[in-house]
Motif scaffolding. Structure first.
Motif, short mmCIF file in Angstrom:
data_model
loop_
_atom_site.label_atom_id
_atom_site.label_comp_id
_atom_site.label_asym_id
_atom_site.label_seq_id
_atom_site.Cartn_x
_atom_site.Cartn_y
_atom_site.Cartn_z
N ASN A 428 0.83 -1.20 0.00
CA ASN A 428 0.00 0.00 0.00
C ASN A 428 0.86 1.25 0.00
OD1 ASN A 428 -2.42 -1.31 -0.01
ND2 ASN A 428 -2.78 -1.14 2.19
N ALA A 432 1.07 4.13 -2.86
CA ALA A 432 0.75 5.52 -2.54
C ALA A 432 1.91 6.44 -2.93
CB ALA A 432 0.45 5.65 -1.05
N GLN A 435 2.22 6.71 -6.70
CA GLN A 435 1.17 7.56 -7.24
C GLN A 435 1.56 9.03 -7.11
OE1 GLN A 435 -2.76 6.72 -5.70
NE2 GLN A 435 -3.68 8.30 -6.97
N ARG A 436 2.12 9.36 -5.93
CA ARG A 436 2.55 10.74 -5.71
C ARG A 436 3.67 11.10 -6.68
NH1 ARG A 436 4.15 13.57 0.04
NH2 ARG A 436 4.84 15.54 -0.82
N GLY A 468 3.63 9.09 0.94
CA GLY A 468 2.95 8.96 -0.34
C GLY A 468 1.84 9.98 -0.52
N VAL A 471 -4.53 9.92 1.84
CA VAL A 471 -5.91 9.57 1.53
C VAL A 471 -6.76 10.80 1.67
CG1 VAL A 471 -7.86 8.12 2.18
CG2 VAL A 471 -5.54 7.25 2.41
N LYS A 487 -7.06 2.69 -5.70
CA LYS A 487 -5.96 2.54 -6.64
C LYS A 487 -6.49 2.68 -8.06
CE LYS A 487 -3.27 -0.08 -3.41
NZ LYS A 487 -2.64 -1.34 -3.07
N SER A 517 -4.13 9.77 7.94
CA SER A 517 -3.57 10.08 6.64
C SER A 517 -3.92 11.49 6.26
CB SER A 517 -4.15 9.12 5.60
OG SER A 517 -3.52 9.34 4.36
N TYR A 519 -3.83 14.01 2.79
CA TYR A 519 -3.59 14.05 1.36
C TYR A 519 -2.33 14.86 1.09
CZ TYR A 519 -4.56 14.39 -3.61
OH TYR A 519 -4.47 14.30 -4.96
N THR A 523 0.73 8.68 4.88
CA THR A 523 -0.18 7.85 5.65
C THR A 523 0.59 7.16 6.76
OG1 THR A 523 -1.46 7.44 3.66
CG2 THR A 523 -1.80 5.93 5.49
#
Lengths: 533, 118
Positions: A428, A432, A435-436, A468, A471, A487, A517, A519, A523
């Motif tokens: 996870n 994350a 993605q960042r 990351g 959320v 995801k 978490s 954004y 997290t």
């Protein structure tokens, strides 16, 4: 009535008879229709006459007898007149004065009535606190008022509602449970008056009193009164000075004590209601999970069998295609064969993937203590890290193991299940962070996963922290629901990772999972697990 | 010629597995349940048995238990949907070659079967 003589008919004493008749009619009316309570009227008249005969008659009699001249009659008559009117004037003025004086008290009464009607109805704690502030400030016209409400989980009182005068900058936002002020409020179950406390600190040098004085001064409070039920302090109300500058009197204090009682009931009511709502939500959530668990068991076997059959059918067809294709075939037929082969392989891939989803769900619907051993966290973590290698390019991710492997106690748990949890957490975090990295393309961004461990009483707290993408708040609630995934490609995640983690840690290991978490910050997953004895 | 017995209550599984292995020159027997499977084993002496764990009439483990009372040589591979530690333990104790999970890709099963049948 005695008017006939005016017209020249003078036949006395008959003329007076009309007056007598008038009186007679009135008397009959009074008796017959009970216009007056005759007894009372007669008694009152009797008393009035006898008292005034005595009080006024004696001076008149003495005046006549002794002085025998007319001039004294004027002041004495006036005196008689005023003495008669006096009591009425006195009563009237007294009533007006009382009205004025009691105006304050009446306002209190109205406020209290409104308060008791209003407070009982409000079930939202925040609104209730606002109402309490509104009521007290309106009842006594205050410069400011604060309500602190008991937050039992954090062992402190938190500022729940306030009214402040303009430009007043900062208050104490939190009162700790263990402080002299709270102690004093609980012990005395009555208000603390700042002036009194201040006076006493000058007389005695008691450190507790001084601490109370300091705290109340900080809140600019004139009175602090507790809202409690028995010895349970629900809230603290701090009142500032009155706008009029007057000091607080007995009246105010008694009003506050009534108000405090009502508020206590209302707050308890609201808290109970809020708790109940929360419990209900939890129950609902648990029920949903349980239903999913039972359903999952039966359903997933069925689904798994379908996948299994599908895989065999596709596999056999693929086999047929592969066995029968040959070079002599026409180009068109070769093309068809190639297409079929591709399609059947794709079916097989999907079967495998579907099977993984089912497995993931099924494996953790079972409970039980079996397979529990003393698990070495560092070993399990390293194993999980190895398992992720097929997916993670190690150079992309910095893993910081910020703990001393030798110093941490062993965990009481199922090694395989824990490895699965750690695997999911690393996975996870990695997703994350990637993605960042890919979405935001910040220069110099270094994906870092930090693992910290803290020893608690009979438990260890393991923290996985990534930097990351984080959320979004709207997704937080749904995170632990099975099949929910944020995801990007649903192929990347089964939506079971966090569900499995929660199930393994909380149901199977009786531990605790906490997630926080933000954004674009990262997290943090906190796992609490029992220590092996 | 190698003999393979496929025990599964899913007709699709029996049909397509049989079709697949026949093409490889293996003699296939299929059985939808445990009783019939035990009869076939006794009569045909297959080289390998693929035994589904979750079946309605008799579970795979029950079949295996019954089989082992008289026969300790027949090779058995258990096929299951889920890992259940109890079942695995018992199956292992009774003597199985492997424990494989659904859904299976035929090519993978082929490798296992071919190794066992030659």
């Amino acid at each position: 009535m005695d008017f006939l003589s005016n017209y020249g008919f003078e036949f006395y004493p008959i003329g007076v008879i009309f007056i007598l008749i008038y009186l007679f009619v009135q008397a009959i009316a009074i008796i017959k229709y009970r216009l007056l309570d005759v007894k009372v009227a007669v008694t009152r008249l009797g008393i009035f006459l006898s008292v005034y005969t005595l009080v006024l008659g004696i001076p008149f009699w003495i005046g006549f007898k002794l002085l025998n001249s007319g001039t004294w009659l004027i002041p004495i008559t006036l005196m008689g007149f005023f003495a008669t009117a006096g009591p009425f004037i006195y009563l009237y003025i007294q009533k007006r004065a009382e009205d004025r004086l009691l105006q304050e008290q009446r306002r209190y009464q109205t406020t209290l009535r409104q308060a008791s009607a209003g407070m009982g109805r409000i079930k939202d704690l925040k609104k209730l606190l606002n109402l309490i502030v509104y009521i007290v400030t309106r009842a006594v016209h205050l410069e400011h008022a604060l309500v602190y409400v008991n937050d039992k989980a954090k062992n402190q009182f938190v500022l729940g509602a306030f009214k402040r005068r303009t430009k007043q900058a900062n208050f104490l936002t939190v009162i700790p449970y263990n402080c002299p002020l709270v102690e004093c409020l609980i012990e005395s179950s009555g208000p603390v008056v700042y002036e009194e406390v201040k006076q006493r600190t000058q007389d005695y040098t008691d450190p507790k009193l001084m601490a109370i004085e300091k705290m109340v001064a900080q809140m600019e409070g004139a009175i602090v009164f507790p809202i409690l039920i028995e010895k349970n302090l629900l809230a603290i109300v701090v009142l500032g000075k009155k706008k009029s500058g007057q000091l607080y009197g007995e009246d105010d204090l008694s009003v506050f004590s009534i108000l405090a009682n009502q508020a206590a009931l209302a707050i308890e009511n609201a808290q109970f209601y809020e708790n109940m709502k929360k419990t209900q939500e939890q129950l609902f959530q648990a029920e949903k999970m349980a239903t999913i668990g039972t359903m999952a068991d039966g359903l997933s076997h069925q689904i798994n069998n379908r996948f299994h059959a599908l895989g065999f059918i596709a596999g056999d067809a693929l086999d047929t295609v592969q066995m029968n294709k040959n070079e002599q075939m026409s180009d068109k037929l070769k093309g068809v064969m190639a297409d079929l082969e591709k399609a059947l392989k794709r079916v097989q891939e999907n079967v495998v993937q579907g099977g993984e989803v089912v497995q993931g769900l099924l494996r953790y619907t079972r409970k039980g203590d079996e397979g529990f051993t003393a698990v070495d966290f560092d070993k399990a973590f390293k194993f999980a890290l190895e398992m992720t290698q097929f997916k993670i390019k190690t150079q992309e991710l910095k893993v910081v193991r910020s703990y001393d492997p030798a110093a941490i106690p062993k965990i009481k748990g199922n090694a395989t299940q824990l490895q699965e949890v750690f695997f999911n957490l690393i996975d996870n975090g990695y997703d994350a962070m990637m993605q960042r990295k890919n979405e935001k393309k910040e220069p110099g961004y270094q994906p870092t996963l930090t693992i910290r461990i803290e020893q608690l009483d009979g438990e260890v707290e393991i923290v996985f922290e990534d930097n990351g993408i984080g959320v979004k708040e709207e997704d937080m609630q749904k995170l632990f629901t099975p099949f929910f995934t944020t995801k990007l490609s649903s192929k990347k995640g089964t939506g079971l990772g966090l569900y499995v983690i929660k199930k393994v840690i909380e149901d199977n290991h009786k531990g605790k999972v906490e997630m926080s978490s933000r954004y674009m910050v990262g997290t943090q997953m906190k796992l609490r697990l029992p220590v092996a004895i | 010629m190698a003999k393979l017995l496929i025990v599964d209550d899913e007709s699709d599984i029996r049909e397509f597995a049989a079709s697949f292995f026949k093409k490889r020159g293996i003699t296939i027997f299929t059985s939808p349940g445990g009783r019939q499977a035990l009869d076939i084993i006794a009569k045909e002496k297959p080289d390998l048995v693929l035994l589904d764990v979750r079946m309605e009439e008799m579970t795979g483990v029950e079949v295996l238990r019954e089989l082992r009372k008289t026969d300790n040589s027949t090779k058995v591979i258990m096929v299951t949907g889920v890992e259940d530690e109890e079942t695995i333990k018992e199956a292992n104790a009774l003597g199985v070659i492997a424990y494989i999970h659904k859904p299976l890709i035929l090519e993978e099963l082929e490798k296992i079967v071919l190794i066992q049948c030659r």
